[in-house]
Write an enzyme that holds these catalytic residues in place. Structure first.
Site, PDB file in Angstrom:
ATOM      1  CG  ASN A 145      -1.867  -1.182   1.214  1.00 27.91           C
ATOM      2  OD1 ASN A 145      -2.169  -1.725   0.150  1.00 27.91           O
ATOM      3  ND2 ASN A 145      -2.315  -1.602   2.378  1.00 27.91           N
ATOM      4  CG  HIS A 175       3.808  -1.747  -4.665  1.00 23.58           C
ATOM      5  ND1 HIS A 175       2.600  -2.427  -4.675  1.00 23.58           N
ATOM      6  CD2 HIS A 175       4.723  -2.633  -5.142  1.00 23.58           C
ATOM      7  CE1 HIS A 175       2.781  -3.655  -5.126  1.00 23.58           C
ATOM      8  NE2 HIS A 175       4.062  -3.804  -5.420  1.00 23.58           N
ATOM      9  N   GLY A 180      -5.076  -9.085   3.584  1.00 20.81           N
ATOM     10  CA  GLY A 180      -5.744  -8.248   2.594  1.00 20.81           C
ATOM     11  C   GLY A 180      -5.033  -8.180   1.264  1.00 20.81           C
ATOM     12  CB  THR A 181      -2.353  -9.997  -0.285  1.00 21.20           C
ATOM     13  OG1 THR A 181      -2.571 -11.351   0.122  1.00 21.20           O
ATOM     14  CG2 THR A 181      -1.490  -9.295   0.764  1.00 21.20           C
ATOM     15  CB  SER A 182      -5.101  -9.304  -5.042  1.00 24.03           C
ATOM     16  OG  SER A 182      -3.818  -9.079  -5.608  1.00 24.03           O
TER      17      SER A 182
END
Length: 267
Positions: free
Chosen positions: A125, A142, A209-211
Site C-alpha cells: 500500500n 510500492h 488483505g492481499t490479492s
C-alpha cells in the site's frame, strides 16, 4: 471482491476454477506456531486499508477510483500523460490524509508493542495508515503517496502538497521533473534486499488483505516457505494464491486480525 448483502438477497461469490478454496477449522494452528521470540513478517495489501475507506487497487469494473489502471498505474501511462497521473495521485493524497487506521492496522501495532517477537511489515500500500497506527519497521515496496521523486537528479522529496508541471525540484531546480514516488507497472519494487532478508529469516509469514495476483509480492509466501516459515493468510475470501498458505482465516480483516492478536496475547 466483497460480498454485497441487503435485507432480501445475498450475492454468492463464484470463484474461477483456478482459485483453491481451502477448508477452515476452529483448531487454528497459529496458536501453537506463533511463539514468543519468533521472527514475524506481515505482508499487507489493499484489503487492509479498504475498511478505512480507501478503494482497492482494481475494482470489479477494472477501474481504480474511476480511472483505467493502465492510465494511472503504468509507467507508459505516466509518459503519455504525466499531468493526468500527477493529478490522480494528488487526489489520492487527499483521500489518504483523511483516512484513519482501522482495527487491523491497530492490531499489528499492538502486536508489536505487546508480543515478545521481531515483527516487520512489508506493505504493497502507498497510504501511510501503518504509520498513523504507529507501527514500526514498515517497508513500502510500492512506494509512498506522500513522496515525490525527481526524474532528473533522483532526489526523493517527502511532501503532502500537490505535484504539478510547475513544481520545482529543490535540489536540481528543474521544473516539471517531479513524479509520484510510487512503483508503476513496468518498474521494479523497492527495498529488494530488505525483502530478501526478511523473508529468508521469517519464522512466520502472514499476508493480510492481499490479492495474490500482483508480482513479485504474490510469490513472497513461496519464498518464505522455502526458508521454513509457517504461512498464514487473512483475507475476505480465497484468492489466487491461497493454496500456497499453511492456514487460512477468511472474513473482514478489521475483525479477524484483532481477534488473532487478542488470542496471541492471551495464549
Amino acid at each position: 471482491m466483497a460480498l454485497n448483502q441487503n435485507n432480501s438477497t445475498q450475492k454468492v461469490t463464484s470463484y474461477p476454477p483456478e482459485v483453491f478454496i481451502p477448508p477452515q477449522t476452529e483448531a487454528h494452528q497459529y496458536k501453537e506456531r506463533i511463539r514468543p521470540g519468533a521472527n514475524i513478517v506481515f505482508l499487507t495489501g489493499a484489503g487492509i486499508s479498504q475498511p478505512s475507506g480507501l478503494a482497492t487497487f482494481r475494482s470489479q469494473n477494472g477501474l481504480w477510483n474511476n480511472h483505467r489502471v493502465e492510465d494511472v498505474a503504468d509507467i507508459k501511462g505516466f509518459r503519455r500523460n504525466p499531468d493526468l497521473v500527477r493529478a490522480f495521485y494528488n487526489g489520492l493524497k487527499a483521500d489518504c490524509q483523511k483516512a484513519e487506521p482501522n482495527p487491523a492496522h491497530l492490531a499489528i501495532a499492538e502486536l508489536q508493542r505487546s508480543f515478545p517477537a521481531i515483527i516487520s511489515v512489508l506493505t504493497q500500500n502507498i497510504d501511510t495508515l501503518h504509520e498513523k497506527a504507529e507501527t514500526r519497521n514498515v517497508w513500502h515496496i510500492h512506494g509512498r503517496v506522500d513522496e515525490a521523486q525527481c526524474t532528473g537528479c533522483g532526489y526523493v522529496l517527502k511532501s503532502w502538497e500537490d505535484i504539478t508541471a510547475e513544481s520545482i525540484c529543490p535540489i536540481c531546480s528543474k521544473k516539471a521533473m517531479l513524479r509520484p514516488n510510487i512503483v508503476f507497472f513496468g518498474e521494479p519494487v523497492k527495498h529488494t534486499s530488505v525483502i530478501h532478508d526478511l523473508l529468508s529469516a521469517a519464522d512466520v509469514f502472514i499476508a493480510v488483505g492481499t490479492s495474490g495476483t500482483v508480482p513479485p509480492a504474490a510469490r513472497f509466501v513461496n519464498i518464505a516457505k522455502t526458508f521454513g516459515a509457517y504461512t498464514l493468510e487473512l483475507n475476505l475470501e480465497p484468492v489466487s494464491n491461497s493454496r500456497e498458505f499453511d492456514e487460512h482465516i477468511f472474513g473482514d480483516v478489521a475483525k479477524t486480525l484483532p481477534q488473532l492478536v487478542k488470542t496471541l496475547l492471551k495464549h
